[in-house]
Design a protein around this motif. Sequence first.
Motif, PDB file in Angstrom:
ATOM      1  N   SER A 171      -0.262 -12.168  -4.497  1.00 25.06           N
ATOM      2  CA  SER A 171      -1.064 -13.364  -4.766  1.00 25.06           C
ATOM      3  C   SER A 171      -1.619 -13.962  -3.486  1.00 25.06           C
ATOM      4  O   SER A 171      -2.775 -14.408  -3.447  1.00 25.06           O
ATOM      5  CB  SER A 171      -0.215 -14.405  -5.509  1.00 25.06           C
ATOM      6  OG  SER A 171       0.948 -14.730  -4.759  1.00 25.06           O
ATOM      7  N   ARG A 175      -5.580 -14.119  -2.552  1.00 27.51           N
ATOM      8  CA  ARG A 175      -6.178 -15.427  -2.300  1.00 27.51           C
ATOM      9  C   ARG A 175      -6.865 -15.464  -0.936  1.00 27.51           C
ATOM     10  O   ARG A 175      -7.968 -16.011  -0.802  1.00 27.51           O
ATOM     11  CB  ARG A 175      -5.103 -16.520  -2.371  1.00 27.51           C
ATOM     12  CG  ARG A 175      -5.631 -17.938  -2.162  1.00 27.51           C
ATOM     13  CD  ARG A 175      -6.741 -18.256  -3.147  1.00 27.51           C
ATOM     14  NE  ARG A 175      -7.315 -19.557  -2.913  1.00 27.51           N
ATOM     15  CZ  ARG A 175      -6.919 -20.664  -3.541  1.00 27.51           C
ATOM     16  NH1 ARG A 175      -5.927 -20.599  -4.433  1.00 27.51           N
ATOM     17  NH2 ARG A 175      -7.491 -21.807  -3.293  1.00 27.51           N
ATOM     18  N   ALA A 178     -10.090 -13.460  -1.218  1.00 22.71           N
ATOM     19  CA  ALA A 178     -11.071 -14.181  -2.023  1.00 22.71           C
ATOM     20  C   ALA A 178     -11.647 -15.374  -1.267  1.00 22.71           C
ATOM     21  O   ALA A 178     -12.864 -15.628  -1.320  1.00 22.71           O
ATOM     22  CB  ALA A 178     -10.433 -14.638  -3.332  1.00 22.71           C
ATOM     23  N   SER A 314      -4.399  -9.789 -11.799  1.00 22.70           N
ATOM     24  CA  SER A 314      -4.691 -10.806 -10.778  1.00 22.70           C
ATOM     25  C   SER A 314      -5.948 -10.446  -9.987  1.00 22.70           C
ATOM     26  O   SER A 314      -6.757 -11.315  -9.659  1.00 22.70           O
ATOM     27  CB  SER A 314      -3.497 -10.955  -9.830  1.00 22.70           C
ATOM     28  OG  SER A 314      -2.351 -11.414 -10.520  1.00 22.70           O
ATOM     29  N   TYR A 318      -9.536 -12.732  -9.606  1.00 23.88           N
ATOM     30  CA  TYR A 318     -10.250 -13.104  -8.376  1.00 23.88           C
ATOM     31  C   TYR A 318     -11.648 -12.492  -8.331  1.00 23.88           C
ATOM     32  O   TYR A 318     -12.589 -13.116  -7.827  1.00 23.88           O
ATOM     33  CB  TYR A 318      -9.430 -12.696  -7.159  1.00 23.88           C
ATOM     34  CG  TYR A 318      -8.313 -13.666  -6.844  1.00 23.88           C
ATOM     35  CD1 TYR A 318      -8.579 -14.896  -6.263  1.00 23.88           C
ATOM     36  CD2 TYR A 318      -6.993 -13.353  -7.151  1.00 23.88           C
ATOM     37  CE1 TYR A 318      -7.555 -15.794  -5.986  1.00 23.88           C
ATOM     38  CE2 TYR A 318      -5.964 -14.244  -6.878  1.00 23.88           C
ATOM     39  CZ  TYR A 318      -6.253 -15.466  -6.301  1.00 23.88           C
ATOM     40  OH  TYR A 318      -5.247 -16.361  -6.037  1.00 23.88           O
TER      41      TYR A 318
END
Length: 449
Positions: A171, A175, A178, A314, A318
């Motif tokens: 994650s 992140r 992204a 996930s 994103y």
Amino acid sequence: MFRKIWIEVRSSLWFVPALLVLAAIILALGLVELDVVFAEPLAAKSWGPLLNAGAEGARGMLTAIAGSMITVAGVAFSITIVTLSLASTQYTPRILRNFMRDRANQVVLGVFVAIFTYCLIVLRTIRGGAEKDGEGFVPLVAVAFALILALVSIGFLIFFIHHVATSIQASSILRAIADETQSAIKTLFPDELGDQKEEALMELSENHKWYPTAVQGTGYLQHVSTDGLLRFAEDHDAVLRLEHHPGEFLSPGTPLVSSNRPLDDESSATLRTFFAIGDFRTVEQDAGFGVRQIVDIAMKALSSGVNDTSTAVSCLDYLGALLCQLAGRHLASPFRAKEGALRVIAPTPLFAHFVAKSFDEIRQSAAGNVTILGDLLLIIRRVGSVTRNAAQREVLAVHARLVAEMADQTVPARYDRERINEELALVREALRATALPNLPPERAGVAWR
């Protein structure tokens, strides 16, 4: 050239530590000089047994701190290398540079080495009473500050362990990628970017004869200075056409940029300085590379050896966020004009290219995976709900159709097949499209995430 150097330096593990070591040397010399100036007043004070331990005591404390710091630095470097190896194996080698240029890692490693250097500099200045004609010297302020630095380093060590444990999680990696890609999209595709006279500029661009300037290096096109190209084109009263966009791999002799008029060797050499070519891709002017990294992580998660569907979901989340951002923006016009005159023609990616990069390989690797196929349709619906562009909706409709075909061919369960019509109906409503097929229940197939 300077841009290429900065890209290399930013992603290195030595630059920030080198700066901190230099700062530690300056700090050590400054505090020792302060001790020299105020030697008598400091010696007249009673500072307790901790700082009045004499030359041998100060040497022992600085030696212990220096030894522990270089040991911790070695452990920290070992943890970093292990983290890089795990990230490369579990996710994708393309994210290694993200870890290397992580400012927190660079600062922590630099702090340990800087404290070690500080102790060595201060240790060299301590003299006992039997040395130098009996004149002893113990820099009390510098020694006290070394103790403070040692205590601070404990906090840095705890932070480093926590940061590494957090940053290795999927994650956190997604992140970070992204966020960097979203920043690149904001820079590359501002809302107001566009050209009201594009048709006229198109006619001008088609009437030129082009003289290419060849590539002299090998590697990926990392950065293009658009402002520099505009100034160059204006100074030479020329029109420049870029033959490649950032992220492409270039080989010697291939055309790099073309001009509507011949350029001498000196001008061609100047023109090449506006392009940075390196050994790896960067996100700053290549938002597609951010998409590529996320897709690679999804592909690794979907591989038979890993089989981590949750991580792939996930990744799709994103990717959907990035496509939603792109869908709400005007992608750049290929034409750059200055004072009404066409100066630069630059290749620009289309929305369809980003969608294909995001979905194609994941869809092809998700045969029979009802969770991923369903999530692909969910992301298409989510992106379709924010776009008002008919061409973009048509692109999304095509990919929804491709997902439906994949589900039709690879999902055997009737229960899963029945869900596809529900999701396709929601996709059709979001896209306001009529081209999506109604698949029969026994031939359709997608499940929710």
